[in-house]
Write a protein that holds these residues in place. Structure first.
Motif, PDB file in Angstrom:
ATOM      1  N   ASP A 185      14.553   4.295  -8.893  1.00 23.09           N
ATOM      2  CA  ASP A 185      13.105   4.388  -8.918  1.00 23.09           C
ATOM      3  C   ASP A 185      12.633   5.089 -10.187  1.00 23.09           C
ATOM      4  N   PRO A 186      11.472   4.677 -10.734  1.00 24.77           N
ATOM      5  CA  PRO A 186      10.940   5.354 -11.914  1.00 24.77           C
ATOM      6  C   PRO A 186      10.570   6.806 -11.584  1.00 24.77           C
ATOM      7  N   LEU A 187      10.618   7.657 -12.616  1.00 27.44           N
ATOM      8  CA  LEU A 187      10.244   9.046 -12.431  1.00 27.44           C
ATOM      9  C   LEU A 187       8.729   9.152 -12.303  1.00 27.44           C
ATOM     10  N   PRO A 188       8.231  10.176 -11.616  1.00 22.86           N
ATOM     11  CA  PRO A 188       6.784  10.390 -11.561  1.00 22.86           C
ATOM     12  C   PRO A 188       6.258  10.760 -12.945  1.00 22.86           C
ATOM     13  N   ASP A 189       4.987  10.556 -13.158  1.00 23.81           N
ATOM     14  CA  ASP A 189       4.350  10.932 -14.416  1.00 23.81           C
ATOM     15  C   ASP A 189       4.515  12.439 -14.626  1.00 23.81           C
ATOM     16  N   PRO A 190       5.156  12.878 -15.732  1.00 27.89           N
ATOM     17  CA  PRO A 190       5.370  14.314 -15.952  1.00 27.89           C
ATOM     18  C   PRO A 190       4.088  15.139 -15.928  1.00 27.89           C
TER      19      PRO A 190
ATOM     20  N   CYS B 228      20.655  36.026  -4.657  1.00 25.99           N
ATOM     21  CA  CYS B 228      19.271  35.921  -5.101  1.00 25.99           C
ATOM     22  C   CYS B 228      18.603  34.782  -4.351  1.00 25.99           C
ATOM     23  N   ASN B 229      17.546  35.104  -3.619  1.00 27.23           N
ATOM     24  CA  ASN B 229      16.761  34.106  -2.909  1.00 27.23           C
ATOM     25  C   ASN B 229      15.542  33.738  -3.753  1.00 27.23           C
ATOM     26  N   LEU B 230      15.356  32.457  -3.979  1.00 26.09           N
ATOM     27  CA  LEU B 230      14.251  31.974  -4.806  1.00 26.09           C
ATOM     28  C   LEU B 230      13.409  30.996  -4.015  1.00 26.09           C
ATOM     29  N   ASN B 231      12.105  31.112  -4.149  1.00 26.55           N
ATOM     30  CA  ASN B 231      11.158  30.172  -3.552  1.00 26.55           C
ATOM     31  C   ASN B 231      10.330  29.570  -4.676  1.00 26.55           C
ATOM     32  N   VAL B 232      10.479  28.276  -4.867  1.00 22.78           N
ATOM     33  CA  VAL B 232       9.838  27.602  -5.995  1.00 22.78           C
ATOM     34  C   VAL B 232       8.808  26.605  -5.468  1.00 22.78           C
ATOM     35  N   ASN B 233       7.579  26.768  -5.916  1.00 24.48           N
ATOM     36  CA  ASN B 233       6.510  25.864  -5.501  1.00 24.48           C
ATOM     37  C   ASN B 233       6.313  24.812  -6.585  1.00 24.48           C
ATOM     38  N   ILE B 234       6.857  23.627  -6.352  1.00 21.53           N
ATOM     39  CA  ILE B 234       6.753  22.529  -7.310  1.00 21.53           C
ATOM     40  C   ILE B 234       5.727  21.530  -6.790  1.00 21.53           C
ATOM     41  N   HIS B 235       4.694  21.295  -7.594  1.00 23.41           N
ATOM     42  CA  HIS B 235       3.690  20.300  -7.237  1.00 23.41           C
ATOM     43  C   HIS B 235       4.088  18.957  -7.853  1.00 23.41           C
ATOM     44  N   TYR B 236       4.032  17.893  -7.067  1.00 25.52           N
ATOM     45  CA  TYR B 236       4.369  16.556  -7.552  1.00 25.52           C
ATOM     46  C   TYR B 236       3.506  15.540  -6.822  1.00 25.52           C
TER      47      TYR B 236
ATOM     48  N   ALA C 245       3.363  15.254   0.733  1.00 29.40           N
ATOM     49  CA  ALA C 245       2.770  16.476   0.198  1.00 29.40           C
ATOM     50  C   ALA C 245       3.846  17.335  -0.446  1.00 29.40           C
ATOM     51  N   SER C 246       3.448  18.121  -1.443  1.00 34.91           N
ATOM     52  CA  SER C 246       4.377  19.035  -2.088  1.00 34.91           C
ATOM     53  C   SER C 246       4.750  20.145  -1.108  1.00 34.91           C
ATOM     54  N   THR C 247       5.946  20.684  -1.274  1.00 34.03           N
ATOM     55  CA  THR C 247       6.394  21.755  -0.395  1.00 34.03           C
ATOM     56  C   THR C 247       7.288  22.700  -1.185  1.00 34.03           C
ATOM     57  N   THR C 248       7.630  23.836  -0.579  1.00 33.60           N
ATOM     58  CA  THR C 248       8.422  24.853  -1.274  1.00 33.60           C
ATOM     59  C   THR C 248       9.896  24.483  -1.307  1.00 33.60           C
ATOM     60  N   LEU C 249      10.506  24.624  -2.468  1.00 35.66           N
ATOM     61  CA  LEU C 249      11.946  24.487  -2.620  1.00 35.66           C
ATOM     62  C   LEU C 249      12.562  25.876  -2.479  1.00 35.66           C
TER      63      LEU C 249
ATOM     64  N   GLN D  73       9.486  11.795  -3.643  1.00 33.45           N
ATOM     65  CA  GLN D  73      10.262  12.905  -3.099  1.00 33.45           C
ATOM     66  C   GLN D  73      11.458  13.121  -4.014  1.00 33.45           C
ATOM     67  N   TYR D  74      12.049  14.328  -3.917  1.00 34.28           N
ATOM     68  CA  TYR D  74      13.145  14.659  -4.830  1.00 34.28           C
ATOM     69  C   TYR D  74      14.232  15.441  -4.110  1.00 34.28           C
ATOM     70  N   THR D  75      15.392  15.512  -4.764  1.00 30.16           N
ATOM     71  CA  THR D  75      16.516  16.269  -4.240  1.00 30.16           C
ATOM     72  C   THR D  75      17.278  16.885  -5.405  1.00 30.16           C
ATOM     73  N   LEU D  76      17.974  17.972  -5.150  1.00 32.48           N
ATOM     74  CA  LEU D  76      18.914  18.530  -6.119  1.00 32.48           C
ATOM     75  C   LEU D  76      20.261  17.873  -5.866  1.00 32.48           C
ATOM     76  N   TYR D  77      20.868  17.314  -6.901  1.00 30.23           N
ATOM     77  CA  TYR D  77      22.117  16.596  -6.673  1.00 30.23           C
ATOM     78  C   TYR D  77      23.266  17.097  -7.534  1.00 30.23           C
ATOM     79  N   THR D  78      22.969  17.862  -8.594  1.00 31.36           N
ATOM     80  CA  THR D  78      24.042  18.377  -9.439  1.00 31.36           C
ATOM     81  C   THR D  78      23.673  19.746  -9.986  1.00 31.36           C
ATOM     82  N   ILE D  79      24.680  20.544 -10.283  1.00 29.74           N
ATOM     83  CA  ILE D  79      24.461  21.850 -10.885  1.00 29.74           C
ATOM     84  C   ILE D  79      25.541  22.096 -11.921  1.00 29.74           C
ATOM     85  N   ASP D  80      25.120  22.511 -13.102  1.00 27.07           N
ATOM     86  CA  ASP D  80      26.039  22.899 -14.160  1.00 27.07           C
ATOM     87  C   ASP D  80      26.153  24.424 -14.160  1.00 27.07           C
ATOM     88  N   TYR D  81      27.367  24.931 -13.923  1.00 27.79           N
ATOM     89  CA  TYR D  81      27.616  26.370 -13.908  1.00 27.79           C
ATOM     90  C   TYR D  81      28.211  26.821 -15.236  1.00 27.79           C
TER      91      TYR D  81
END
Length: 212
Positions: A26-31, A86-94, A165-169, A99-107
């Motif tokens: 799917d195409p990415l949302p408009d940045p 460390c607990n983080l709460n990120v409010n991302i508006h889109y 709707a956007s929600t907290t990550l 909808q989105y998901t985290l699928y990879t992490i570079d350590y």
């Protein structure tokens, strides 16, 4: 041993060169319709006032810089030092319809573990009311090196944000040390004096259009 600031970088688009490329689909949302509207944090690895937040001008990334995020174990080291989080709460508006998901992490980080010492590094994320997904990596001593690697979740383990709707990550990162030898020592950290290592976490995000 002296430690410097590290960075936890979350990529809002997996096309970032530092992270693994997102699979075509799917195409990415408009940045211009995606923005970071708020971040809160707390934990033994990121106490109040110890995190600097630097979003990019285009909101495709944001960086969290830590003054100290170190777990250690060994003779004379307080018991509470073996686990930091460390607990983080990120409010991302889109935009609606995505909808989105985290699928990879570079350590990137540093570990110095004697024989008998094991380290666990993990990053768990979830959305309110949804299941949790966890990136998890273990190190066993003897082990001394600056490491850099990518952890990718299997497709069946991905957790997607709700549609409509956007929600907290929510993200909970953790460093944990255990030892089978009371005389052995160990340390794992994302605060490394070697600037060349560029210590950080880079999360890749996969977007898709909603189907409901």
């Amino acid at each position: 041993m002296k430690y410097s600031v590290s960075a936890l970088v979350l990529g809002l688009f997996a096309c970032l060169s530092a992270a693994a490329p997102a699979p075509q689909g799917d195409p990415l949302p408009d940045p211009s319709q995606v923005s970071i509207e708020g971040i809160t944090y707390a934990g033994s690895g990121c106490k109040a006032g110890s995190v600097a937040i630097s979003p990019s001008g285009d909101y495709q990334t944001f960086t969290l810089s830590f003054d100290s995020y170190v777990a250690s174990i060994g003779p004379g080291v307080p018991f509470v030092e073996k686990r930091k989080n460390c607990n983080l709460n990120v409010n991302i508006h889109y935009p609606q319809g995505y909808q989105y998901t985290l699928y990879t992490i570079d350590y990137t980080g540093f570990a110095d573990l004697h024989a008998g010492v094991s380290a666990n590094q993990q990053s768990e994320y979830w959305f309110p009311g949804e299941p949790h997904a966890t990136f998890r990596t273990n190190f066993n001593g003897p082990y001394t090196k600056t490491y850099s690697f990518t952890d990718t979740l299997a497709s069946e383990s991905l957790v997607w944000s709700p549609c409509g709707a956007s929600t907290t990550l929510n993200i909970n990162t953790q460093l944990l040390l255990t030892s089978s030898d009371p005389q052995a020592s160990g340390i794992i950290t994302t605060d490394v004096v070697d600037i060349q290592a560029k210590p950080k976490h880079i999360y890749g995000i996969k977007w898709k259009k909603c189907t409901k």
